[in-house]
Design a protein around this motif. Structure first.
Motif, mmCIF file in Angstrom:
data_model
loop_
_atom_site.group_PDB
_atom_site.id
_atom_site.type_symbol
_atom_site.label_atom_id
_atom_site.label_comp_id
_atom_site.label_asym_id
_atom_site.label_seq_id
_atom_site.Cartn_x
_atom_site.Cartn_y
_atom_site.Cartn_z
ATOM 1 N N MET A 65 0.836 -1.201 0.000
ATOM 2 C CA MET A 65 0.000 0.000 0.000
ATOM 3 C C MET A 65 0.869 1.248 0.000
ATOM 4 S SD MET A 65 -2.918 -1.151 2.801
ATOM 5 C CE MET A 65 -3.722 0.454 2.839
ATOM 6 N N ALA A 66 1.914 1.248 0.838
ATOM 7 C CA ALA A 66 2.812 2.400 0.918
ATOM 8 C C ALA A 66 3.521 2.633 -0.420
ATOM 9 C CB ALA A 66 3.828 2.188 2.033
ATOM 10 N N GLN A 67 3.882 1.523 -1.089
ATOM 11 C CA GLN A 67 4.550 1.638 -2.384
ATOM 12 C C GLN A 67 3.626 2.300 -3.419
ATOM 13 O OE1 GLN A 67 5.456 -2.099 -4.245
ATOM 14 N NE2 GLN A 67 6.983 -1.214 -5.610
ATOM 15 N N ARG A 68 2.357 1.921 -3.402
ATOM 16 C CA ARG A 68 1.408 2.507 -4.343
ATOM 17 C C ARG A 68 1.140 3.981 -4.008
ATOM 18 N NH1 ARG A 68 -2.436 -2.894 -4.732
ATOM 19 N NH2 ARG A 68 -1.062 -4.005 -6.172
ATOM 20 N N LEU A 69 1.198 4.315 -2.741
ATOM 21 C CA LEU A 69 1.053 5.722 -2.361
ATOM 22 C C LEU A 69 2.262 6.531 -2.809
ATOM 23 C CD1 LEU A 69 -0.549 5.340 1.179
ATOM 24 C CD2 LEU A 69 -1.592 6.414 -0.826
ATOM 25 N N VAL B 120 -4.438 5.907 -7.022
ATOM 26 C CA VAL B 120 -4.899 5.912 -5.631
ATOM 27 C C VAL B 120 -4.953 7.350 -5.117
ATOM 28 C CG1 VAL B 120 -4.402 5.166 -3.283
ATOM 29 C CG2 VAL B 120 -3.955 3.627 -5.194
ATOM 30 N N PRO B 121 -6.103 7.828 -4.617
ATOM 31 C CA PRO B 121 -6.171 9.181 -4.047
ATOM 32 C C PRO B 121 -5.213 9.291 -2.858
ATOM 33 C CG PRO B 121 -8.362 8.243 -4.331
ATOM 34 C CD PRO B 121 -7.393 7.130 -4.536
ATOM 35 N N LEU B 122 -4.370 10.321 -2.860
ATOM 36 C CA LEU B 122 -3.240 10.366 -1.938
ATOM 37 C C LEU B 122 -3.651 10.440 -0.465
ATOM 38 C CD1 LEU B 122 -0.249 10.274 -1.675
ATOM 39 C CD2 LEU B 122 -0.140 12.727 -2.134
ATOM 40 N N TRP B 123 -4.390 11.473 -0.074
ATOM 41 C CA TRP B 123 -4.722 11.621 1.344
ATOM 42 C C TRP B 123 -5.711 10.569 1.844
ATOM 43 C CZ3 TRP B 123 -2.268 13.841 5.176
ATOM 44 C CH2 TRP B 123 -1.339 14.833 4.883
ATOM 45 N N PRO B 124 -6.743 10.207 1.066
ATOM 46 C CA PRO B 124 -7.562 9.066 1.492
ATOM 47 C C PRO B 124 -6.733 7.788 1.620
ATOM 48 C CG PRO B 124 -8.735 10.342 -0.152
ATOM 49 C CD PRO B 124 -7.345 10.898 -0.106
ATOM 50 N N GLY B 125 -5.745 7.640 0.733
ATOM 51 C CA GLY B 125 -4.875 6.468 0.809
ATOM 52 C C GLY B 125 -4.027 6.467 2.064
ATOM 53 N N LEU B 126 -3.485 7.628 2.441
ATOM 54 C CA LEU B 126 -2.714 7.731 3.683
ATOM 55 C C LEU B 126 -3.606 7.440 4.894
ATOM 56 C CD1 LEU B 126 -0.602 10.924 2.898
ATOM 57 C CD2 LEU B 126 0.289 8.608 3.245
ATOM 58 N N LEU C 177 -4.009 3.683 5.037
ATOM 59 C CA LEU C 177 -2.786 3.038 5.511
ATOM 60 C C LEU C 177 -2.664 3.169 7.023
ATOM 61 C CD1 LEU C 177 -0.126 1.591 4.876
ATOM 62 C CD2 LEU C 177 0.916 3.845 4.491
ATOM 63 N N ALA C 178 -2.883 4.367 7.536
ATOM 64 C CA ALA C 178 -2.787 4.595 8.983
ATOM 65 C C ALA C 178 -3.855 3.813 9.735
ATOM 66 C CB ALA C 178 -2.912 6.090 9.285
ATOM 67 N N MET C 179 -5.078 3.840 9.222
ATOM 68 C CA MET C 179 -6.174 3.138 9.890
ATOM 69 C C MET C 179 -5.917 1.632 9.927
ATOM 70 S SD MET C 179 -8.604 5.067 11.092
ATOM 71 C CE MET C 179 -10.134 4.143 11.030
ATOM 72 N N THR C 180 -5.420 1.075 8.828
ATOM 73 C CA THR C 180 -5.165 -0.358 8.774
ATOM 74 C C THR C 180 -4.038 -0.741 9.727
ATOM 75 O OG1 THR C 180 -5.808 -0.290 6.442
ATOM 76 C CG2 THR C 180 -4.783 -2.310 7.222
ATOM 77 N N LYS D 148 -10.566 0.289 9.860
ATOM 78 C CA LYS D 148 -10.950 0.054 8.470
ATOM 79 C C LYS D 148 -10.793 1.333 7.660
ATOM 80 C CE LYS D 148 -14.291 -3.635 9.424
ATOM 81 N NZ LYS D 148 -15.696 -4.089 9.261
ATOM 82 N N GLY D 149 -10.367 1.156 6.405
ATOM 83 C CA GLY D 149 -10.177 2.290 5.525
ATOM 84 C C GLY D 149 -11.479 2.759 4.910
ATOM 85 N N ILE D 150 -11.353 3.771 4.028
ATOM 86 C CA ILE D 150 -12.535 4.364 3.418
ATOM 87 C C ILE D 150 -12.568 4.156 1.905
ATOM 88 C CG2 ILE D 150 -12.792 6.129 5.194
ATOM 89 C CD1 ILE D 150 -11.389 8.095 3.364
ATOM 90 N N LEU D 151 -11.443 3.737 1.322
ATOM 91 C CA LEU D 151 -11.388 3.568 -0.126
ATOM 92 C C LEU D 151 -11.983 2.230 -0.545
ATOM 93 C CD1 LEU D 151 -7.850 4.904 -1.071
ATOM 94 C CD2 LEU D 151 -10.033 6.072 -1.321
#
Length: 355
Positions: free
Chosen positions: A308-312, A322-328, A331-334, A339-342
């Protein structure tokens, strides 16, 4: 002798020592500890005070000269040496060790104010020589899990009471900044009569959201498994204009550290030894957070998070959808166990050969 900041007033009430070393980076508790020493010195009849502010050009011979000079007006004085963020150095270490040798024949009190003292410094000759004559007050930031209780006790100093949930809300709005929290309590003490019990509503109405977050707060929340806090910090970092690559760097670093810890443990090493092999080394205070994360995040899970970090990282470079801030946020939530939102399709997006 080591005495924590909340125990210092009681220790000073029993006996005023010849040396008090206050070491740490949290400004409110550091200030309170130094104020407590000054107040105890005045209570003991010490009216004269000499302050030495250490800078890059400070001559440590001034300390020994000040200690040797007899006052015309008093038999004793409070010697206050303020290092701030300056390093002690060889000259300072030698001077403090020499000062310790002069204490047996002196009625002076030394207040040494400095930054955080690591284990190596606490084993140094100058520290041991001074510690024999007094108190060492390590000043630690208040852990988020204790912040509500700490603020509840702090509120009483301002003549007010506070519900625990209200104290936690105050902690959220001033997270990582005890000075800001104390200033808010001072304002509330001016508004409300003595003895008023503050609730969530009074905090929500009377305290502005002055939270200041950094990526290290976020890393701690992820390691400790605090998804709601992690979510709030990501949103705070974004609103404060923190660059996304910095957030990604902090999270990726923790993921690599956790993977390294797993690998050392799989080789039969103890957790303590594994922590010492990391660069930078994981100190005692942070080890429980890493232990929580290790139990929650398997090797397989960590590899997926690194993907996930690599794709970010590719998103930062414009090479991923991948939308950057939703992706971050995901990542943090996981990492924190939430649970994430994407949608899943955002993470399964594959970069074409043309990219």
């Amino acid at each position: 002798m080591k005495v924590f900041a909340d125990q210092l007033p009681a220790a000073l009430a029993k006996k005023l020592p010849k040396v008090v070393i206050v070491g740490g980076d949290e400004p409110l508790q550091h200030r309170d500890a130094c104020d407590a020493v000054r107040a105890a010195a005045r209570q003991a009849g010490i009216e004269e005070r000499e302050v030495l502010d250490v800078d890059a050009n400070f001559a440590w011979s001034r300390l020994l000269e000040a200690a040797s000079n007899l006052s015309l007006f008093a038999t004793s004085k409070l010697m206050e040496v303020r290092l701030g963020t300056h390093k002690l150095g060889q000259e300072g270490s030698k001077a403090l060790a020499q000062y310790a040798e002069m204490l047996d024949g002196s009625d002076d009190v030394l207040l040494l104010s400095m930054g955080k003292l690591d284990a190596k410094q606490q084993k140094s000759a100058w520290f041991k020589a001074l510690d024999k004559h007094g108190l060492f007050v390590p000043v630690w930031p208040v852990d988020n899990s204790r912040l509500g209780y700490w603020l509840r006790d702090r509120t009483a100093l301002h003549g007010l009471q506070i519900d625990l949930e209200a104290a936690r809300l105050l902690g959220e709005r001033t997270e990582g900044n005890l000075l800001a929290a104390d200033q808010e309590l001072q304002k509330l003490a001016l508004i409300h009569p003595q003895g008023t019990r503050l609730n969530v509503e009074s905090i929500a109405q009377g305290v502005e959201d002055s939270s200041r977050y950094d990526v290290f707060n976020l890393a701690d929340a992820c390691l400790k498994g605090e998804p709601s806090r992690a979510s709030r910090i990501v949103q705070g970092l974004r609103s404060e204009g923190v660059e996304a690559p910095i957030v990604l760097w902090a999270l990726s670093r923790e993921l690599r550290t956790l993977l390294s810890l797993h690998q050392h443990l799989d080789q039969g090493q103890s957790f303590e030894h594994a922590c010492k092999t990391q660069k930078p080394m994981i100190f005692d205070k942070r080890r429980p957070a890493y232990q929580k994360a290790i139990k929650r995040l398997s090797m397989k899970r960590l590899h997926k998070l690194l993907l996930m970090a690599q794709r970010l990282d590719l998103a930062v470079k414009g090479a991923s959808a991948v939308p950057l801030w939703p992706g971050l946020h995901d990542l943090a939530m996981t990492m924190a166990g939430g649970k994430g939102i994407l949608a899943e399709t955002a993470w399964t997006y594959r970069i074409s050969a043309n990219n």
